[in-house]
Write a protein that holds these residues in place. Sequence first.
Motif, short mmCIF file in Angstrom:
data_model
loop_
_atom_site.label_atom_id
_atom_site.label_comp_id
_atom_site.label_asym_id
_atom_site.label_seq_id
_atom_site.Cartn_x
_atom_site.Cartn_y
_atom_site.Cartn_z
N ALA A 228 0.83 -1.21 0.00
CA ALA A 228 0.00 0.00 0.00
C ALA A 228 0.86 1.25 0.00
CB ALA A 228 -0.93 -0.01 1.21
N GLY A 229 1.89 1.28 0.84
CA GLY A 229 2.79 2.43 0.85
C GLY A 229 3.54 2.59 -0.45
N ALA A 230 3.97 1.47 -1.04
CA ALA A 230 4.69 1.54 -2.31
C ALA A 230 3.81 2.10 -3.42
CB ALA A 230 5.20 0.15 -2.69
N LEU A 231 2.54 1.72 -3.43
CA LEU A 231 1.63 2.24 -4.45
C LEU A 231 1.35 3.72 -4.25
CD1 LEU A 231 -0.86 -0.75 -4.73
CD2 LEU A 231 0.83 -0.03 -6.41
N LEU A 232 1.30 4.17 -3.00
CA LEU A 232 1.17 5.61 -2.75
C LEU A 232 2.38 6.37 -3.27
CD1 LEU A 232 -0.31 5.66 0.88
CD2 LEU A 232 -1.48 6.25 -1.25
N VAL A 233 3.57 5.80 -3.07
CA VAL A 233 4.78 6.42 -3.61
C VAL A 233 4.72 6.47 -5.13
CG1 VAL A 233 7.27 6.11 -3.91
CG2 VAL A 233 6.24 5.81 -1.65
N ALA A 234 4.30 5.37 -5.75
CA ALA A 234 4.21 5.32 -7.21
C ALA A 234 3.22 6.36 -7.72
CB ALA A 234 3.79 3.93 -7.66
N LEU A 235 2.09 6.50 -7.05
CA LEU A 235 1.07 7.47 -7.47
C LEU A 235 1.60 8.89 -7.33
CD1 LEU A 235 -1.87 7.56 -8.46
CD2 LEU A 235 -2.57 7.81 -6.09
N TYR A 236 2.28 9.17 -6.22
CA TYR A 236 2.84 10.51 -6.02
C TYR A 236 3.90 10.81 -7.08
CZ TYR A 236 4.93 14.55 -3.73
OH TYR A 236 5.40 15.82 -3.46
N THR A 237 4.78 9.85 -7.32
CA THR A 237 5.86 10.05 -8.29
C THR A 237 5.30 10.32 -9.68
OG1 THR A 237 7.29 8.57 -7.00
CG2 THR A 237 7.91 9.00 -9.29
N LEU A 238 4.28 9.57 -10.04
CA LEU A 238 3.70 9.73 -11.37
C LEU A 238 3.04 11.10 -11.54
CD1 LEU A 238 3.19 8.10 -14.00
CD2 LEU A 238 0.97 7.47 -13.03
N SER A 239 2.45 11.63 -10.47
CA SER A 239 1.71 12.89 -10.57
C SER A 239 2.53 14.12 -10.22
CB SER A 239 0.48 12.84 -9.66
OG SER A 239 0.86 12.73 -8.30
N ASP A 240 3.75 13.94 -9.71
CA ASP A 240 4.55 15.09 -9.27
C ASP A 240 5.05 15.88 -10.47
OD1 ASP A 240 5.86 16.62 -7.17
OD2 ASP A 240 7.72 15.87 -8.04
N VAL A 278 -2.31 5.41 -16.89
CA VAL A 278 -1.33 4.81 -15.99
C VAL A 278 -1.75 5.02 -14.53
CG1 VAL A 278 1.09 4.79 -15.30
CG2 VAL A 278 0.50 5.15 -17.69
N THR A 279 -2.27 6.21 -14.24
CA THR A 279 -2.75 6.49 -12.88
C THR A 279 -3.88 5.55 -12.51
OG1 THR A 279 -2.15 8.82 -13.13
CG2 THR A 279 -3.69 8.27 -11.37
N ALA A 280 -4.78 5.28 -13.45
CA ALA A 280 -5.91 4.38 -13.18
C ALA A 280 -5.43 2.97 -12.85
CB ALA A 280 -6.85 4.35 -14.38
N VAL A 281 -4.38 2.52 -13.51
CA VAL A 281 -3.83 1.20 -13.22
C VAL A 281 -3.30 1.14 -11.79
CG1 VAL A 281 -2.00 -0.44 -13.82
CG2 VAL A 281 -3.30 0.69 -15.63
N ILE A 282 -2.56 2.18 -11.39
CA ILE A 282 -2.02 2.21 -10.02
C ILE A 282 -3.15 2.27 -9.00
CG2 ILE A 282 -0.61 3.54 -8.42
CD1 ILE A 282 1.12 4.40 -10.75
N LEU A 283 -4.19 3.07 -9.29
CA LEU A 283 -5.32 3.16 -8.37
C LEU A 283 -6.05 1.83 -8.25
CD1 LEU A 283 -6.84 6.65 -9.26
CD2 LEU A 283 -5.70 5.99 -7.14
N ALA A 284 -6.17 1.11 -9.36
CA ALA A 284 -6.82 -0.20 -9.32
C ALA A 284 -6.02 -1.17 -8.45
CB ALA A 284 -6.99 -0.75 -10.73
N LEU A 285 -4.71 -1.13 -8.58
CA LEU A 285 -3.87 -1.99 -7.74
C LEU A 285 -3.99 -1.60 -6.27
CD1 LEU A 285 -0.64 -2.12 -9.95
CD2 LEU A 285 -2.31 -3.95 -9.61
N GLU A 286 -4.00 -0.28 -6.00
CA GLU A 286 -4.12 0.18 -4.62
C GLU A 286 -5.46 -0.23 -4.02
OE1 GLU A 286 -4.96 2.55 -1.20
OE2 GLU A 286 -6.06 2.66 -3.08
#
Length: 564
Positions: A228-240, A278-286
């Motif tokens: 869960a924490g790793a996916l939050l990092v991935a989402l932040y990195t993608l949107s930064d 790509v964001t939607a994929v990460i959100l689905a995983l989260e």
Amino acid sequence: MSADSSEPNPVGTASDGQFGRLRERLTGDAGREQPDTALVVLAAAVATAVLSPVVWLGWRASRLGIGEAIRLAASDTAVDVLANSLVLVGVVTAASVALGVPLAVVTVQTDLPFRRLWTVLAALPLVVPSYIGAFAYVSAFGPSGVLPDLLTQYGLGFVTPYLPTVYGLGGTALVLTLFTYPYVFLTTRASLLSFDTTQLEAARTLNHSYPRAFRRVILPQIAPGVTAGALLVALYTLSDFGTPAIMRYDVFTRVIYVELNAFGQSRATLLSLQLLAVTAVILALESRVSADTSSGYGSPASASPVVSLGRFRWVVTLLPAGVSLFTLAFPVGILTMWLVRSGPGYSGGGLAFEPAFALNSAYAAALAAGVTVLFALPVALYAGRSNSLLARAVERSTYIGYAMPGVVLGLALVFFASQWLTQAVGVGVARAVYQSLPLLVFAYVVRFLPQAVGATRSSVAGIDRDLVGAARLLGETPSGAFRRVTLPLISPGLLAGAALVFLTTMKELDTTLILHPTGFTTIVTYIWRVQEAGYYGRAALPALVLVAVSGLSMVPLLKGSDDA
């Protein structure tokens, strides 16, 4: 028997029951007080408003021809941007896990000296906006930074060209890792605090060493928290946006912003759609990870140390101390140095920081906080009073803007104000709306509405319905019962949500850069302007102010930290 006998109709009864159950799922639970129609309409209207930027982006994309869309998607720029973004996300996520998990373990399961202090310091990098961290590192190691100046001062200027560059993938990944790993640290720490330590003791009685027991017993059970924490990092990195832009690394957010300013709206639109995909994929995983509630926790957890570090206690302390050095002491020290230092960093007429910039930031943030709370109230009341599919859909829709990268949200609202309004209403209205304060505030509301909804909904869920019922029995109208009973009870949640939105809005960068009114300079737009011009000293004071303001948002977390 007569033809009009009153025998029950099995088919009709089954059909009525199915429709009844479907109606209950859509509109509310059986036996529960149904929300007022006006409340449902208001909540649905808020959800529609929040979803509107997606509509404007889709409207602009629909104007692209199939051939043009394929050409843009297959262009070298689009392929390179996608590859760069995925590589950055992978590197930062892996590095954050490698840093956050060991920090969580040593602060929870060992007898590390000053555990509580290191726990607080390990979480504090979330206080520093990542673009402020990027600015600090560039101002220290960039071509015009502190290190080249020192080398030149001591006659070692010839070494400067051979120093590794701070720009590109390496610098971007380093800064983002240093300021996003706390997501992994906090979620992993929460899992470790909930872990049943008797299972570890059982493994140790079977002659398992701690590393082996960690791998076979602990890791499988904390894996959801780590993920869960790793996916939050991935989402932040993608949107930064700020860090890649300062570090000059071409990812989705930076190229979209560049294309928008260069009037390359077709390419910006296509890249935005790719980024959303790509964001939607990460959100689905989260979402799948969050839904996984299975665990092996059986007995009450203990926060007492389970591993003695022995003579390595002070050696292990170097890990949290080193991380705190590079995430807190270094950037704050660099900013403080630029603040007190005289020299070229303070030259450049017309770029002096003015108190009005801070007042503008506070004014816009206060407006955003007030409007966001008003938008959040009907959604939170509806979601808190009903478990229906419609209520859940309305609440979930408010999270769309939070998940949408700020640069994409800004782009969508630019299309709405500058193109759709021009065609639908006229140029005069479009000019009045485009880059106006109301449009900027609306963007903030879309971005941060979930913060207010979450805080308010928790308060709504805790209200005893019997109190509202008693007020109604005593003759209060629905509005009177809300004003005299419900509102005072949920006011702490409303205030907490407003405060969180205010603090988050103060440091929002990409949405502010794209939508701020002409001449309306805020702290973040000022920092961006002077760092682009290379006047690092000018940015030091507002940057420190932002760090201090961001620190206030960590107060609830730190007050709730329990290392007993």
